[in-house]
Design a protein around this motif. Structure first.
Motif, short mmCIF file in Angstrom:
data_model
loop_
_atom_site.label_atom_id
_atom_site.label_comp_id
_atom_site.label_asym_id
_atom_site.label_seq_id
_atom_site.Cartn_x
_atom_site.Cartn_y
_atom_site.Cartn_z
N CYS A 12 33.39 12.72 -79.68
CA CYS A 12 32.21 12.14 -80.11
C CYS A 12 32.87 11.06 -81.37
CB CYS A 12 31.23 13.34 -81.13
SG CYS A 12 30.26 14.12 -79.86
N THR A 71 26.39 10.40 -64.91
CA THR A 71 25.71 9.35 -65.53
C THR A 71 26.60 8.76 -67.01
OG1 THR A 71 24.63 10.91 -67.29
CG2 THR A 71 23.43 10.02 -65.15
N ARG A 72 27.68 9.66 -66.91
CA ARG A 72 28.60 9.73 -68.18
C ARG A 72 27.82 9.75 -69.59
NH1 ARG A 72 33.20 5.63 -65.37
NH2 ARG A 72 33.61 7.05 -63.79
N GLN A 73 26.92 10.60 -69.61
CA GLN A 73 26.41 10.80 -71.05
C GLN A 73 26.25 12.32 -71.41
OE1 GLN A 73 24.87 8.26 -72.75
NE2 GLN A 73 25.51 6.59 -71.30
N TRP A 74 26.03 12.45 -72.56
CA TRP A 74 25.61 13.93 -72.95
C TRP A 74 24.24 14.33 -72.19
CZ3 TRP A 74 29.75 15.81 -74.71
CH2 TRP A 74 30.64 15.07 -75.52
N ASP A 75 24.26 15.42 -71.86
CA ASP A 75 23.00 15.79 -70.89
C ASP A 75 22.97 17.38 -71.06
OD1 ASP A 75 20.89 15.87 -69.40
OD2 ASP A 75 22.03 14.99 -67.68
N GLU A 79 28.56 8.36 -83.30
CA GLU A 79 27.24 8.98 -83.29
C GLU A 79 26.69 9.31 -84.60
OE1 GLU A 79 26.61 11.95 -80.43
OE2 GLU A 79 28.25 11.20 -78.96
N TYR A 99 27.89 17.68 -70.98
CA TYR A 99 28.32 16.39 -70.20
C TYR A 99 27.90 16.08 -68.93
CZ TYR A 99 30.72 11.76 -70.08
OH TYR A 99 30.78 10.26 -69.82
#
Length: 390
Positions: free
Chosen positions: A331, A350-354, A334, A346
């Motif tokens: 992080c 999508t290469r996003q936190w999820d 953020e 992660y």
């Protein structure tokens, strides 16, 4: 990787210490969506952090965190059950509220996996810097769990306080490998016998393809813990067992479990939760997600130990790839409340936190809104430091 470790330590120092520079330890986590810092202080998380600080001093030569480390170790000594007349003498509780208060009864529970990781951490710190207090603490803890071992090999007593999810690998492997390490250190056959009995049971949990049966499959418990976690931690346990015994059966089990985890490694380096064929192994079963609370840091440690155990460069390369991935998603920008840490889940596609960890788990122990000190940040940092030290 050292820069990542130092960023994370700065986050812990700046946001997660109890009063007076961690006199009562380090808080468990932040829940971003709830806008709270969880007021639990856990012995397992604090042991992992103390281990990081101990290894950090050895790797860097810096005494920057020595006072904090001393505070954490002193807190651990205070919260271990010291009453020799107690049925729980030597054990560690689940947590204390703000590090000192028992007003939440759930903190009294005693967990096999948490205590097993404490045992490992105490021994790792003693190996790095010989400390009889840490060793004596480990001995008391080991004696407690040996006294609870069942003929089947796992660890349980039906007393209303011992965690009842006792069949899963996470609740056996840490204690088994810790007892093996302690048996070697102490030359104590009792610990070795108990460890090997536990491993006899542990081996029955491995399927032919190498993966471990999950707690969800065994007991419909820990629904939110992905398959990747169960098998990564088994790689660690088998690696320790093979290093301590040289027994070919552990080499074979390590080979199967290790290759399974390598198959779950995404091209970017993260370990995916599962594959399409294992969606029924847990309710946490999105094969695009990389779980950071229960998997990535432990997998990093496991791959490093697998390399040490086998000298197979494929494990070292996988560990380095995983460490680079983790450094890349740390992080940053953020929020000052958690920059330098890692969130709990992660999405590699999508290469996003999820993702969430709320599958029959109302406190959402993981997922994109959890930012842990222990479990997640501590194991990632420890794995990175091991790679720096080699």
């Amino acid at each position: 990787m050292l820069a990542s470790v130092e960023k994370c330590l700065a986050w812990i120092e700046g946001q997660m210490l109890t009063f007076d520079r961690g006199y009562n330890g380090v808080y468990e986590r932040i829940r971003i969506d709830e806008k709270i810092r969880v007021n639990w202080v856990r012995p397992d998380c604090n042991t992992e952090i103390a281990r990081v600080l101990t290894l950090y001093k050895q790797v860097t030569g810096s005494w920057k965190y020595e006072a904090l480390n001393d505070n954490i170790k002193s807190w651990l000594a205070r919260v271990q059950e010291q009453d020799e007349t107690s049925a729980w003498y030597g054990s560690f509780p689940f947590y204390l509220v703000d590090g000192y208060d028992w007003y939440s009864r759930t903190g009294y529970f005693v967990y096999q996996n948490d205590n097993g990781r404490i045992l490992q951490g105490l021994l790792h710190m003693h190996e790095l810097e010989a400390d009889e207090k840490l060793l004596n603490s480990a001995v008391r803890l080991a004696n407690y769990w040996v006294s609870l071992q069942r003929p089947e090999g796992y660890f349980y007593r039906n007393d209303g306080r011992t965690q009842s999810c006792y069949l899963g690998q996470d609740f056996v492997g840490w204690l088994a490998s810790g007892l093996l390490k302690l048996s070697t250190l102490m030359g104590n056959e009792t610990y070795r016998i108990a460890a090997l009995k536990a491993f006899d049971y542990f081996l029955t949990l491995q399927l032919e393809d190498g993966r471990m049966r999950t707690s969800y499959e065994l007991m419909k418990r820990e629904d939110w813990r992905p398959l990747s976690s169960e098998t990564s931690k088994a790689v660690y346990a088998f690696s320790v067992a093979y290093q301590e015994t040289g027994d070919p059966k552990f080499a074979a089990a390590l080979e199967k479990a290790g290759r399974y985890i390598l198959r779950l490694q995404h091209q970017d380096g993260g370990i995916l939760n599962n594959d399409e064929q294992t969606k029924d192994a847990a309710l946490q079963n999105n094969e695009q997600l990389c779980d950071l609370v229960y998997t990535q840091g432990f997998a990093l440690m496991a791959l490093y130990e697998a390399w040490k155990a086998t000298n197979d460069e494929v494990y070292l390369q996988a560990a380095e790839k995983l460490a680079d991935f983790l450094a890349s998603i740390q992080c940053n920008g953020e929020s000052p409340l958690w920059d330098g840490a890692w969130r709990g889940s992660y999405n590699a596609a999508t290469r996003q936190w999820d993702g969430r960890a709320d599958q029959n788990n109302h406190i959402d122990e993981g997922g994109m809104y959890s930012v842990y000190t222990g479990w997640c940040a501590s194991t990632i940092m420890y794995g990175m430091l091991l790679l720096n030290k080699r």
